[in-house]
Motif scaffolding. Structure first.
Motif, short mmCIF file in Angstrom:
data_model
loop_
_atom_site.label_atom_id
_atom_site.label_comp_id
_atom_site.label_asym_id
_atom_site.label_seq_id
_atom_site.Cartn_x
_atom_site.Cartn_y
_atom_site.Cartn_z
N ILE A 235 25.73 40.22 -17.98
CA ILE A 235 27.17 40.41 -18.17
C ILE A 235 27.94 39.26 -17.51
O ILE A 235 28.91 38.73 -18.07
CB ILE A 235 27.61 41.77 -17.62
N CYS A 236 27.48 38.88 -16.34
CA CYS A 236 28.14 37.76 -15.64
C CYS A 236 27.94 36.43 -16.38
O CYS A 236 28.75 35.51 -16.22
CB CYS A 236 27.59 37.64 -14.21
N LEU A 237 26.87 36.33 -17.18
CA LEU A 237 26.57 35.08 -17.89
C LEU A 237 27.17 35.02 -19.29
O LEU A 237 26.91 34.06 -20.02
CB LEU A 237 25.05 34.90 -17.99
N ILE A 238 27.94 36.03 -19.69
CA ILE A 238 28.52 36.03 -21.03
C ILE A 238 29.39 34.79 -21.28
O ILE A 238 29.31 34.19 -22.36
CB ILE A 238 29.30 37.34 -21.27
N PRO A 239 30.27 34.37 -20.34
CA PRO A 239 31.04 33.14 -20.60
C PRO A 239 30.15 31.92 -20.85
O PRO A 239 30.46 31.10 -21.71
CB PRO A 239 31.87 32.97 -19.32
N LEU A 240 29.04 31.83 -20.11
CA LEU A 240 28.12 30.72 -20.35
C LEU A 240 27.44 30.85 -21.70
O LEU A 240 27.15 29.85 -22.37
CB LEU A 240 27.06 30.66 -19.24
N PHE A 241 27.18 32.08 -22.13
CA PHE A 241 26.57 32.30 -23.44
C PHE A 241 27.52 31.86 -24.55
O PHE A 241 27.08 31.28 -25.56
CB PHE A 241 26.20 33.77 -23.59
N VAL A 242 28.81 32.12 -24.39
CA VAL A 242 29.80 31.68 -25.38
C VAL A 242 29.83 30.16 -25.46
O VAL A 242 29.87 29.57 -26.54
CB VAL A 242 31.18 32.26 -25.04
N LYS A 243 29.78 29.50 -24.29
CA LYS A 243 29.74 28.04 -24.28
C LYS A 243 28.47 27.53 -24.92
O LYS A 243 28.47 26.48 -25.58
CB LYS A 243 29.87 27.52 -22.84
N GLN A 244 27.37 28.24 -24.74
CA GLN A 244 26.11 27.85 -25.35
C GLN A 244 26.21 27.88 -26.88
O GLN A 244 25.74 26.98 -27.57
CB GLN A 244 24.98 28.77 -24.89
N ILE A 245 26.84 28.93 -27.42
CA ILE A 245 27.00 29.05 -28.87
C ILE A 245 27.84 27.90 -29.40
O ILE A 245 27.49 27.25 -30.40
CB ILE A 245 27.63 30.40 -29.23
N LYS A 246 28.96 27.62 -28.73
CA LYS A 246 29.84 26.53 -29.19
C LYS A 246 29.12 25.19 -29.11
O LYS A 246 29.24 24.35 -30.02
CB LYS A 246 31.11 26.50 -28.34
N SER A 247 28.37 24.96 -28.04
CA SER A 247 27.66 23.71 -27.89
C SER A 247 26.58 23.56 -28.95
O SER A 247 26.39 22.48 -29.52
CB SER A 247 27.04 23.62 -26.49
N THR A 248 25.88 24.65 -29.24
CA THR A 248 24.83 24.59 -30.26
C THR A 248 25.41 24.26 -31.62
O THR A 248 24.86 23.44 -32.38
CB THR A 248 24.07 25.93 -30.32
N ARG A 249 26.54 24.87 -31.96
CA ARG A 249 27.17 24.58 -33.26
C ARG A 249 27.70 23.16 -33.32
O ARG A 249 27.58 22.49 -34.34
CB ARG A 249 28.29 25.58 -33.51
N ASN A 250 28.29 22.69 -32.23
CA ASN A 250 28.78 21.31 -32.21
C ASN A 250 27.64 20.32 -32.36
O ASN A 250 27.77 19.29 -33.04
CB ASN A 250 29.55 21.04 -30.93
N MET A 251 26.50 20.62 -31.73
CA MET A 251 25.35 19.74 -31.86
C MET A 251 24.84 19.72 -33.29
O MET A 251 24.42 18.67 -33.80
CB MET A 251 24.24 20.20 -30.91
N GLN A 252 24.86 20.84 -33.98
CA GLN A 252 24.46 20.89 -35.38
C GLN A 252 25.38 20.05 -36.25
O GLN A 252 24.93 19.34 -37.15
CB GLN A 252 24.43 22.33 -35.87
N VAL A 253 26.69 20.12 -35.97
CA VAL A 253 27.65 19.35 -36.76
C VAL A 253 27.51 17.86 -36.49
O VAL A 253 27.66 17.03 -37.40
CB VAL A 253 29.08 19.83 -36.45
N LEU A 254 27.19 17.49 -35.25
CA LEU A 254 27.12 16.08 -34.86
C LEU A 254 25.80 15.42 -35.20
O LEU A 254 25.69 14.20 -35.04
CB LEU A 254 27.38 15.95 -33.35
N GLN A 255 24.81 16.17 -35.65
CA GLN A 255 23.50 15.58 -35.90
C GLN A 255 23.53 14.43 -36.90
O GLN A 255 22.91 13.39 -36.66
CB GLN A 255 22.52 16.67 -36.37
#
Length: 425
Positions: A51-71
């Motif tokens: 539960i405490c790591l949920i904000p980091l999980f949201v950042k992980q999702i955004k970073s993963t999607r950005n990396m897919q777009v930037l490939q």
């Protein structure tokens, strides 16, 4: 592993304190010395950490999607500066800075969770060795050593000897059966989580090296869990299995509610959204309106899933608006049903021979007139009026004049021409 766990000994006291607090709660329900009390304490520790790591999980999702777009852009930079590694690194960092992408964000939940994992391992190892640690005193230590989960002590491992397992009041068979089942479940949940991400939540229209890396991790991580799991105590296996199940459920929710654009999950989500909108003729929630609004704002940059969604809306007689709402539109329905039949058709391009024949025929249909009289607006004079001898040779009917054919072929302008100067007659 003991050396690694000792590096995180600074957090063992907070971890042991949280476990003891949950144990005191569950001990009143199941009994203080039962495996349920201690096992649920570990599960509750996982839930609290995640539960405490949920904000980091949201950042992980955004970073993963950005990396897919930037490939694609990253691949272009690698190809352009393949002989200059320093310039390549500079361009990569510039691209990350412009797009606000951090490659390490995808690893943040694992990095943030690792201290708690190794601290818990250190606590359970101390319980197995009969040593007090953190806030776990001798009484709690004895209670934890007596706790069994399906016949396996919390501190027992798959590779423990029969003598060590006997000292924990358990049999080697029970320990190996329980740990083997938990290792298989832990590896399977990790594999399913990664496979779900690859098959449903990835834009399959863009083939990038990132997808190949994720596919490799889908097979590597379960093998790592299976190999290292035989050295984990039962309590750590409970911790890791619980966090894998949490990750799997959390990812399923994200995929269903906020899928990656262009993925199979987005197509399924838009189909569900379409059924909801057509059933009520409106977008009923703010979140759904924001999704429709974002798709409308893309304009011609919509992917195939989004274009299909708008086409289906039009067939239902609905048109999406810039604010995310929908209105009834008979025009949109008619256009969708016609399938674009009413669009203006471009004329078929003629060949060069067809254009020359048409020009020659047009030139032959017009009677030849003297340029001077035509320009002055006077009636055309015959050759007898000019005093010139009449040409007794008649031209074949329908055959164009040579000058008209040459004029059409050379691309000159047809029609009336500027009169020549009298001196040039």
């Amino acid at each position: 592993m003991d050396t690694i766990a000792s590096l995180f000994s600074f957090i063992t006291t907070p971890v042991s304190w949280v476990i003891v607090q949950f144990h005191s709660l569950y001990g009143m329900i199941f009994g203080p010395d039962t495996g349920w009390a201690w096992g649920l304490s570990i599960v509750s520790l996982v839930v609290l950490i995640r539960i405490c790591l949920i904000p980091l999980f949201v950042k992980q999702i955004k970073s993963t999607r950005n990396m897919q777009v930037l490939q694609p852009k990253m691949k272009a930079i690698q190809e352009r500066y393949k002989n200059d590694k320093q310039r390549q690194s500079e361009e990569m960092m510039k691209l990350y800075k412009e797009t606000g992408t951090n490659p390490l964000s995808s690893c943040l939940p694992i990095l943030a969770q690792s201290p708690f994992f190794f601290a818990l391992y250190h606590v359970l190892s101390s319980i197995a060795s009969g040593k007090t640690i953190g806030v776990i005193d001798q009484g709690l230590l004895d209670s934890a050593r007596q706790a069994h989960i399906f016949g396996a002590p919390l501190a027992a491992k798959f590779m423990d000897s029969s003598e060590k397992v006997a000292s924990l009041n358990a049999s080697l068979t029970d320990v190996r059966v329980v740990t083997a089942i938990m290792i298989v479940l832990m590896s399977a949940s990790q594999f399913y989580t990664q496979r779900q991400l690859m098959t449903k939540n990835v834009d399959l229209t863009v083939k990038t090296p990132y997808m190949q890396q994720q596919k490799m991790l889908m097979y590597i991580f379960p093998v790592i869990f299976a190999v290292t799991g035989v050295n984990f105590p039962v309590g750590v296996l409970v911790y890791w299995l619980t966090t894998n199940v949490w990750t799997m459920g959390q990812q399923m929710y994200v995929i269903n509610q906020n899928p990656t654009p262009g993925s199979k999950a987005q197509d399924q989500y838009l189909q569900r959204l379409l059924k909801n909108i057509t059933a009520h003729s409106e977008v009923r929630s703010r979140r759904k309106r924001s999704i429709v609004q974002a798709i409308v704002a893309k304009g011609p940059d919509r992917n195939d899933n989004e274009r299909k969604f708008f086409t289906s809306l039009a067939k239902a007689g609905l048109a999406a608006q810039p604010d995310g709402t929908v209105i009834k539109s008979d025009t949109a329905a008619a256009e969708a049903e016609s399938g674009g039949a009413g669009r203006r058709q471009q004329p078929k391009r003629q060949t060069k021979a067809q254009r020359q024949a048409a020009a020659a025929q047009a030139g032959g249909d017009k009677p030849d007139q003297p340029k001077d009289s035509a320009a002055a607006g006077e009636p055309a004079k015959t050759s007898l009026q000019k005093g010139e001898p009449q040409d007794t040779k008649s031209k074949p009917a329908g055959k164009p004049a040579a000058g008209s054919a040459r004029q059409a072929k050379s691309g000159q302008r047809k029609g009336q021409q500027r009169p020549k100067h009298p001196s040039k007659k």
